[in-house]
Scaffold this motif. Structure first.
Motif, mmCIF file in Angstrom:
data_model
loop_
_atom_site.group_PDB
_atom_site.id
_atom_site.type_symbol
_atom_site.label_atom_id
_atom_site.label_comp_id
_atom_site.label_asym_id
_atom_site.label_seq_id
_atom_site.Cartn_x
_atom_site.Cartn_y
_atom_site.Cartn_z
ATOM 1 N N ARG A 186 0.774 -1.469 -0.023
ATOM 2 C CA ARG A 186 -0.484 0.253 0.063
ATOM 3 C C ARG A 186 1.571 1.579 -0.170
ATOM 4 N NH1 ARG A 186 -3.718 -3.097 4.277
ATOM 5 N NH2 ARG A 186 -5.834 -3.641 2.782
ATOM 6 N N ALA A 187 2.325 1.416 0.993
ATOM 7 C CA ALA A 187 2.506 2.115 0.968
ATOM 8 C C ALA A 187 3.304 2.294 0.393
ATOM 9 C CB ALA A 187 3.858 2.064 1.559
ATOM 10 N N ALA A 188 3.531 1.594 -1.025
ATOM 11 C CA ALA A 188 4.514 1.304 -2.328
ATOM 12 C C ALA A 188 3.250 2.148 -3.846
ATOM 13 C CB ALA A 188 4.797 -0.116 -2.908
ATOM 14 N N ASP A 189 2.313 2.005 -3.665
ATOM 15 C CA ASP A 189 0.763 3.350 -4.529
ATOM 16 C C ASP A 189 1.016 4.356 -4.163
ATOM 17 O OD1 ASP A 189 -1.231 3.300 -6.379
ATOM 18 O OD2 ASP A 189 -2.506 3.141 -4.242
ATOM 19 N N ARG A 190 1.867 5.437 -4.708
ATOM 20 C CA ARG A 190 1.946 6.139 -4.181
ATOM 21 C C ARG A 190 3.193 7.583 -5.427
ATOM 22 N NH1 ARG A 190 6.104 4.629 -1.777
ATOM 23 N NH2 ARG A 190 9.070 5.497 -1.307
ATOM 24 N N SER A 191 3.490 8.511 -5.064
ATOM 25 C CA SER A 191 4.045 9.610 -5.958
ATOM 26 C C SER A 191 3.282 8.943 -7.810
ATOM 27 C CB SER A 191 5.037 9.348 -6.637
ATOM 28 O OG SER A 191 6.361 9.660 -7.293
ATOM 29 N N TRP A 192 4.082 9.025 -8.782
ATOM 30 C CA TRP A 192 3.549 8.995 -10.281
ATOM 31 C C TRP A 192 3.219 7.829 -10.264
ATOM 32 C CZ3 TRP A 192 6.530 5.064 -12.033
ATOM 33 C CH2 TRP A 192 7.867 5.229 -11.417
ATOM 34 N N CYS A 193 3.426 6.314 -9.646
ATOM 35 C CA CYS A 193 3.803 5.223 -9.998
ATOM 36 C C CYS A 193 2.023 4.737 -9.369
ATOM 37 C CB CYS A 193 4.623 4.577 -9.731
ATOM 38 S SG CYS A 193 4.903 2.324 -10.394
ATOM 39 N N TYR A 194 1.140 5.486 -10.630
ATOM 40 C CA TYR A 194 -0.280 4.782 -10.121
ATOM 41 C C TYR A 194 -1.097 3.027 -10.136
ATOM 42 C CZ TYR A 194 -1.388 9.687 -10.128
ATOM 43 O OH TYR A 194 -1.411 11.130 -9.679
ATOM 44 N N ALA A 195 0.195 2.499 -10.393
ATOM 45 C CA ALA A 195 -0.335 0.741 -10.083
ATOM 46 C C ALA A 195 0.572 0.446 -9.440
ATOM 47 C CB ALA A 195 0.099 0.429 -11.984
ATOM 48 N N CYS A 196 1.604 0.849 -8.641
ATOM 49 C CA CYS A 196 2.406 0.363 -8.132
ATOM 50 C C CYS A 196 1.806 -0.544 -6.804
ATOM 51 C CB CYS A 196 3.600 1.220 -7.523
ATOM 52 S SG CYS A 196 4.589 1.458 -9.084
ATOM 53 N N GLY A 197 2.356 -1.320 -6.591
ATOM 54 C CA GLY A 197 1.552 -1.666 -5.333
ATOM 55 C C GLY A 197 0.415 -2.718 -5.612
ATOM 56 N N LEU A 198 0.012 -2.564 -6.234
ATOM 57 C CA LEU A 198 -2.021 -2.959 -6.816
ATOM 58 C C LEU A 198 -1.412 -4.390 -7.919
ATOM 59 C CD1 LEU A 198 -3.565 0.027 -8.358
ATOM 60 C CD2 LEU A 198 -4.350 -0.873 -6.043
ATOM 61 N N ARG A 199 -0.685 -4.458 -7.889
ATOM 62 C CA ARG A 199 -0.791 -6.311 -8.537
ATOM 63 C C ARG A 199 -0.044 -7.073 -7.538
ATOM 64 N NH1 ARG A 199 1.917 -4.520 -14.780
ATOM 65 N NH2 ARG A 199 -0.057 -4.107 -15.509
ATOM 66 N N GLU A 200 0.837 -6.443 -6.505
ATOM 67 C CA GLU A 200 1.279 -6.664 -5.732
ATOM 68 C C GLU A 200 0.394 -7.685 -4.846
ATOM 69 O OE1 GLU A 200 4.224 -5.143 -7.737
ATOM 70 O OE2 GLU A 200 2.920 -4.290 -7.163
ATOM 71 N N ILE A 201 -0.701 -6.709 -4.841
ATOM 72 C CA ILE A 201 -1.626 -7.032 -3.611
ATOM 73 C C ILE A 201 -2.782 -7.986 -4.469
ATOM 74 C CG2 ILE A 201 -3.667 -6.128 -2.371
ATOM 75 C CD1 ILE A 201 -2.395 -3.066 -2.338
ATOM 76 N N ALA A 202 -2.969 -8.064 -5.586
ATOM 77 C CA ALA A 202 -3.743 -9.043 -6.261
ATOM 78 C C ALA A 202 -2.712 -10.201 -5.894
ATOM 79 C CB ALA A 202 -4.049 -8.220 -7.924
ATOM 80 N N ASP A 203 -1.219 -10.302 -6.516
ATOM 81 C CA ASP A 203 -0.750 -11.553 -6.412
ATOM 82 C C ASP A 203 -0.536 -12.405 -4.398
ATOM 83 O OD1 ASP A 203 1.222 -13.325 -7.391
ATOM 84 O OD2 ASP A 203 2.777 -13.096 -6.277
ATOM 85 N N LEU A 204 -1.026 -11.082 -3.650
ATOM 86 C CA LEU A 204 -0.844 -11.387 -2.646
ATOM 87 C C LEU A 204 -2.203 -12.508 -1.979
ATOM 88 C CD1 LEU A 204 -0.307 -10.046 0.666
ATOM 89 C CD2 LEU A 204 -1.237 -10.811 0.943
ATOM 90 N N HIS A 205 -3.458 -12.040 -2.598
ATOM 91 C CA HIS A 205 -4.500 -12.297 -2.283
ATOM 92 C C HIS A 205 -4.809 -14.053 -3.115
ATOM 93 C CE1 HIS A 205 -6.215 -9.587 0.422
ATOM 94 N NE2 HIS A 205 -6.286 -8.310 -0.859
ATOM 95 N N ASP A 206 -4.756 -13.744 -4.627
ATOM 96 C CA ASP A 206 -4.475 -14.783 -4.637
ATOM 97 C C ASP A 206 -3.515 -16.526 -4.489
ATOM 98 O OD1 ASP A 206 -4.766 -16.578 -6.864
ATOM 99 O OD2 ASP A 206 -3.214 -15.434 -9.041
ATOM 100 N N ALA A 207 -2.105 -16.087 -3.625
ATOM 101 C CA ALA A 207 -1.776 -17.008 -2.895
ATOM 102 C C ALA A 207 -2.723 -17.336 -1.978
ATOM 103 C CB ALA A 207 -0.441 -16.371 -2.576
ATOM 104 N N ALA A 208 -3.401 -16.230 -0.925
ATOM 105 C CA ALA A 208 -3.943 -16.292 0.114
ATOM 106 C C ALA A 208 -5.527 -17.676 -0.140
ATOM 107 C CB ALA A 208 -3.906 -15.087 1.065
ATOM 108 N N GLY A 209 -6.348 -17.445 -1.458
ATOM 109 C CA GLY A 209 -6.936 -18.634 -1.662
ATOM 110 C C GLY A 209 -8.032 -17.065 -1.815
ATOM 111 N N ARG A 210 -8.087 -16.081 -2.009
ATOM 112 C CA ARG A 210 -9.064 -14.951 -1.371
ATOM 113 C C ARG A 210 -9.690 -13.931 -3.357
ATOM 114 N NH1 ARG A 210 -6.590 -13.421 3.141
ATOM 115 N NH2 ARG A 210 -5.068 -12.307 2.058
ATOM 116 N N PRO A 211 -9.744 -15.230 -3.924
ATOM 117 C CA PRO A 211 -10.093 -14.453 -6.060
ATOM 118 C C PRO A 211 -10.904 -13.821 -5.862
ATOM 119 C CG PRO A 211 -11.345 -17.016 -4.842
ATOM 120 C CD PRO A 211 -10.488 -16.557 -3.834
ATOM 121 N N ASP A 212 -12.067 -13.297 -4.572
ATOM 122 C CA ASP A 212 -12.783 -12.609 -5.008
ATOM 123 C C ASP A 212 -11.690 -11.180 -5.247
ATOM 124 O OD1 ASP A 212 -15.436 -13.687 -5.428
ATOM 125 O OD2 ASP A 212 -15.578 -14.128 -4.064
#
Length: 818
Positions: A671-697
């Motif tokens: 969440r801290a990475a989602d800042r400055s000019w990088c509007y997609a940073c952190g979002l993909r990583e969070i999605a990957d984390l939820h995917d690995a934890a078995g939270r598909p929604d």
């Protein structure tokens, strides 16, 4: 002589001299204070000194005469005794006392002339005449009357009007000396609050539009033509001519329209070492005649104090500015700037320019930090404008404080409103703190102030895209590329925007324009191959991407910068991990680069700790990644990382926390990475984390958000991740039974990889099967009228590689410049 000395001591002339000198010092201090606070003509102080020097013998003569008439003095006693002696003599001769004739006062008419009243009244009248003359001069100067009138007061010159500075003419002398004189005059005029000198980059842009070479000598006639095209009111032309062992320097202001001479002045220099002071005097005289506030002129630092005392250092600096600003030859410019600061280690302007060029290229961060830190250290040797430039750069790139940088640029703009470069940098800083409205406003003002500034036009297009005004952004990017033909940065930014929109064919066309424009530069050749490799990879054309990455690696080896080949190897290795699933080949590629360029041989700030760390996490070498993180935190100050690298440091730390099973900590870093000019940073990583934890929604929600957010620089991650993310998002919806959404993402994936290499086609065919499954289900629902057919669930362990780890690569330079 002994008698004279005794007489001087007896008459207390030393006390009178001391009092007079003390009073004179106070008078000169008063003149200086008035000059500093209100501004006085440069002849007032010399005239005051002359009057005080003239008054000195008068005061001493008065004291000499008046001391002789004091009661009790020898001469006064003798004068009093004379009548008595005469009477006694008469009495002795006649036997009676007669009235003596009055004795004549010593001094005669001199006594009536040298009186304290006359001395004081004369001094007051002399200074009164000086004061009246000064007031009259100032009144005529302000009202535009007589020879004292300024161009601004006469209405023939607008305050802050843009002016073209022509190159100094140098008949029979060193052309490099003439260029140095031109640059010195530019620096000194840069302190002006009434003159705005058009930047060399803007002049070069106009010359290109005129189909003239940018390295042509900008003589008076050509400068007038440029001025007329750009709406500049006047041209300042100079000349430097040898005269014996010295030089004669002259400058004049002429109108752009008809060449009428408005002001001219000349100064002499006894030798080469006197050229800088002579230019300082020449500039001040021109500024005074144009209409500069006398207070401003009196408070300005001398040219040698705000630039350099070394003429040779100034020569190198002027050559460097010409190479960078006019010829676009950064490599030569940086070499000359290094030579300049070697000659004068406190040359703050040269340090600032060197740091800015290095930072804009995204290379040799240690050198950039050193240069910008030295510019800040020696900022007292800068003009007020340059001082704010140094502070803005320092707080942007060294001591990362964007709010302080914003303050510096706003202060700069108060001194020089409409400076398009400052407005561009201010817009960049507002972008960094995600103040979209103010960023847009700053870029708009920058374009209005200087429509020839390619940087502000490109950055405005990027900001429009971030604001969701996509069509405007693309139109401006196209127009800027056409207008600033030959500028690789402008074309590259257009390519990034089209790539962000998924129009890879157009992105490729614009990137080829950038490659052609920067063909002579190793930096732009490497950047061009990097972009072409990414555009091939995102469409699954891995063989073509391999070729471009190999060419980029070869070019980076030529640069001699050790970190550049490592970053090129990491960018290539990401394809092996994320698209081919070949971790072993990826590690071999990176290890080969590290063997050629060991980290131990680099400055810690040049070591690609973050990109290497993320790579080794992706490759499953967690212990090695942790060791890199620990070394990074012990070797460098993380607060001095660039804005982009600090973002990906949070991603790196989050990936390590996730690998250690600390999910909550990892989410905080992402969440801290989602800042400055990088509007997609952190979002993909969070999605990957939820995917690995078995939270598909949650995973699909973040994947979709990461795909839709307007992020103009997304190609730096999309090249190896976009296809896998579309594929995985479709599979997740498929597993949840949402066949309609699954079919949407399968279709996007199939379209993206329609021309993918043969090795990726099995995955494309599997996605096509997923689309057919949704179509069949739709037919069944139509036949039944209601109900869902879940169909076969997607295979999480699909052919072609393991589940994709979703991470940005930090390779490549950011496309905006300061």
């Amino acid at each position: 002589m002994k008698s004279l000395i005794n007489e001087l001591h007896r008459r207390s002339l030393w006390q009178v001299l001391g009092i007079y000198l003390a009073g004179s010092w106070i008078a000169l201090q008063v003149v200086d204070v008035v000059n500093q606070n209100f501004g006085l003509p440069d002849w007032v102080a010399p005239f005051a000194l002359i009057l005080l020097v003239i008054g000195l013998p008068i005061v001493l003569a008065t004291a000499f005469v008046q001391e002789g008439m004091k009661p009790g003095s020898a001469r006064a006693e003798a004068a009093a005794a004379a009548p008595a002696a005469s009477a006694v003599a008469s009495e002795k001769s006649t036997g009676s006392v007669q009235e003596a004739a009055p004795a004549r006062e010593p001094g005669g008419t001199q006594h009536r002339l040298f009186t304290w009243r006359n001395a004081i009244v004369g001094g007051v009248l002399a200074f009164a005449v000086l004061g009246v003359g000064t007031i009259g001069y100032m009144a005529m100067r302000t009202a535009g009357i007589g020879p004292a009138a300024t161009l601004v007061a006469r209405g023939v010159f607008d305050e802050r009007a843009p002016v073209i500075l022509a190159d100094f003419e140098s008949p029979g002398t060193d052309s490099l000396l003439a260029r140095a004189a031109t640059e010195a005059l530019r620096v000194d005029l840069g302190q002006s609050q009434v003159v705005t000198i058009v930047e060399p980059t803007q002049v070069a842009t106009v010359l290109r539009r005129m189909d003239r070479p940018t390295d042509i000598h900008l003589g008076l006639d050509l400068a007038r033509e440029v001025a007329q095209r750009e709406g500049a009111q006047a041209v300042i032309a100079g000349e430097i001519i040898p005269a014996g062992q010295g030089f004669v320097l002259s400058a004049r202001v002429v109108t752009a329209a008809d060449g009428e001479e408005l002001v001219s002045h000349r100064e002499t220099a006894a030798g080469a070492e006197e050229i800088i002071p002579a230019i300082d005097k020449l500039s001040n005289r021109l500024r005074e005649r144009i209409g500069e506030s006398l207070r401003t002129l009196s408070s300005d630092e001398p040219l040698a104090s705000v630039s350099t005392h070394s003429l040779e250092a100034l020569r190198k600096y002027s050559e460097a500015m010409y190479a960078v600003e006019v010829l676009g030859d950064d490599e030569r410019g940086m070499a000359l700037l290094e030579e300049s600061v070697a000659l004068d280690t406190a040359f703050a302007m040269a340090w600032r320019k060197l740091g800015t060029v290095l930072q804009n290229r995204g290379q040799e961060r240690s050198r950039a930090l050193e240069a910008l830190s030295n510019a800040y250290k020696y900022r007292d040797r800068l003009t007020e404008l340059e001082r704010y430039w140094a502070m803005g750069s320092y707080y942007t790139f060294v001591d990362h404080q964007p709010e302080e940088a914003i303050t510096a640029y706003r202060n700069l703009l108060e001194l020089q409103p409409g400076d398009s470069r400052a407005l561009n940098n201010l817009g960049n800083r507002y972008r960094e703190v995600r103040d979209v409205p103010r960023a847009l406003e700053a870029y708009q003002l920058g374009i209005a102030a200087d429509s020839t500034n390619s940087l502000v036009a490109s950055n405005y297009a990027l900001q429009l895209y971030i604001a969701g005004r996509t069509e405007e952004a693309l139109q401006l990017a196209e127009a800027s590329t056409a207008r600033f033909a030959g500028n690789p940065s402008t074309a590259q930014n257009a390519a990034l925007l089209y790539a962000a929109e998924g129009d890879f064919a157009s992105a490729r066309q614009f990137n080829e324009v950038a490659v052609d424009a920067g063909a002579s530069s190793l930096y732009w050749r490497a950047q061009g191959d990097d972009q072409l490799a990414m555009l091939a990879a995102v469409e699954g054309r891995l063989s073509a991407a391999d070729d471009h990455f190999q060419r980029r690696l070869a070019t980076e080896e030529e640069t001699g910068l050790p970190a550049a080949p490592i970053n090129a190897a990491i960018a290539h290795a990401n394809l092996e991990i994320h698209m081919r699933g070949n971790v072993e080949a990826a590690v071999v590629t990176v290890e080969r680069a590290l063997a050629r360029h060991p980290l131990s041989e680099m400055d810690p700030y040049d070591r690609p700790y973050v990109s290497l760390g993320i790579f080794f996490v992706d490759a499953g070498q967690i212990d090695r990644a942790r060791a890199l993180r620990d070394e990074l935190e012990s070797e460098i100050d993380v607060n001095r990382l660039g804005a982009g690298e600090s973002i990906f440091l949070d991603v790196f730390r989050g990936r390590l926390a996730q690998a250690a099973g600390r999910e909550g900590e990892a989410l905080e870093f992402y969440r801290a990475a989602d800042r400055s000019w990088c509007y997609a940073c952190g979002l993909r990583e969070i999605a990957d984390l939820h995917d690995a934890a078995g939270r598909p929604d949650s995973a699909t929600a973040y994947y979709e958000q990461s795909l839709e957010v307007p992020a103009p620089f997304r190609m730096y991650g999309d090249y190896s991740l976009l296809g896998p993310i579309l594929e995985r998002t479709a599979q997740l919806f498929d597993e949840q039974g949402d066949l309609e959404k699954a079919a949407e993402y399968y279709a996007r994936f199939v379209e993206l990889w329609a021309n993918a290499d043969e090795e990726l086609q099995p995955r494309v065919q599997a996605a096509q099967a997923g689309r057919r499954k949704e179509s069949t289900a739709r037919q069944r629902r139509a036949m039944r009228g209601s109900g869902w057919v879940a169909g076969n669930r997607g295979n999480r362990d699909r052919p072609g590689g393991p589940r994709m780890d979703v991470l940005y690569s930090v390779c490549g330079a950011l496309p905006w410049k300061a």
